[in-house]
Write an enzyme that holds these catalytic residues in place. Sequence first.
Site, PDB file in Angstrom:
ATOM      1  N   ASP A   8       0.855  -1.184   0.000  1.00 13.79           N
ATOM      2  CA  ASP A   8       0.000   0.000   0.000  1.00 13.79           C
ATOM      3  C   ASP A   8       0.893   1.237   0.000  1.00 13.79           C
ATOM      4  O   ASP A   8       1.787   1.363   0.852  1.00 13.79           O
ATOM      5  CB  ASP A   8      -0.907   0.016   1.232  1.00 13.79           C
ATOM      6  N   ASP A 129     -16.232  -3.722  -0.961  1.00 13.18           N
ATOM      7  CA  ASP A 129     -15.813  -3.285   0.364  1.00 13.18           C
ATOM      8  C   ASP A 129     -17.060  -3.180   1.228  1.00 13.18           C
ATOM      9  O   ASP A 129     -17.923  -2.325   0.975  1.00 13.18           O
ATOM     10  CB  ASP A 129     -15.125  -1.925   0.285  1.00 13.18           C
TER      11      ASP A 129
END
Length: 236
Positions: A8, A129
């Site tokens: 990330d 999500d």
Amino acid sequence: MRIFPAVDILGGRCVQLVQGKRESATAYGNPLDCATRWLDEGADALHVINLDGAFGSARKNAGLIADIIKKTGVEIELGGGIRSLEDAKHWLDTGVSRIIISTLATQKPDSIRVLADEFGSDRIMAGVDAKGGQIAVHGWQETAGGYLDWAKRFEELGAGSLLYTNVDVEGLQQGVRFEPVRNLIDHVTIPVVVAGGVSSRSDVNGLKEAGAYGAVLGSSLYSGKISLKDALEECL
């Protein structure tokens, strides 16, 4: 089952967040160095997220990400701030294995069909999500309907796979909540990669038993709570 170590990227550094909050970032150094570390330890694929993109700067870190794609040469799924067809096509043209689209997929669902027709379904992964059973969008700040209904719609539109992230447990290193994972896997026929809460060998084994195609290892991997070697062994 596949293991996807997370890389990330925020402000040019490899970081891990808790619950997607920028202020919770812990930095772990150069993204390419982190990617290379996991590959050296046995990974054969990576999960790369452009966090600056998720926070509104779609092209930030583009050079870093292109470098990771070129220098590693492995399977990479890429997400974070891909909120237009132009953004999606840009990243697909860099040679990334597949892109993850979330907010774009809910705002303009037909974008999945357009991209799948042009680049192939296997290169289009829709992000599911989930927050309290609802699909979360805009950096997880808003919800937009039941996650199972959206997942089925993404499949019907041509997504080749799904990335399921349980926002309620993401980054907490407290384990996977398996019921919503099983419900999703039973609801669709395309591969599902699971992120959020994967913190132990039993989590990895449980996802394998549930029929997940893959698992993303993030905070727990970087903190040392689970080793990549142990996760890979559970997949055999």
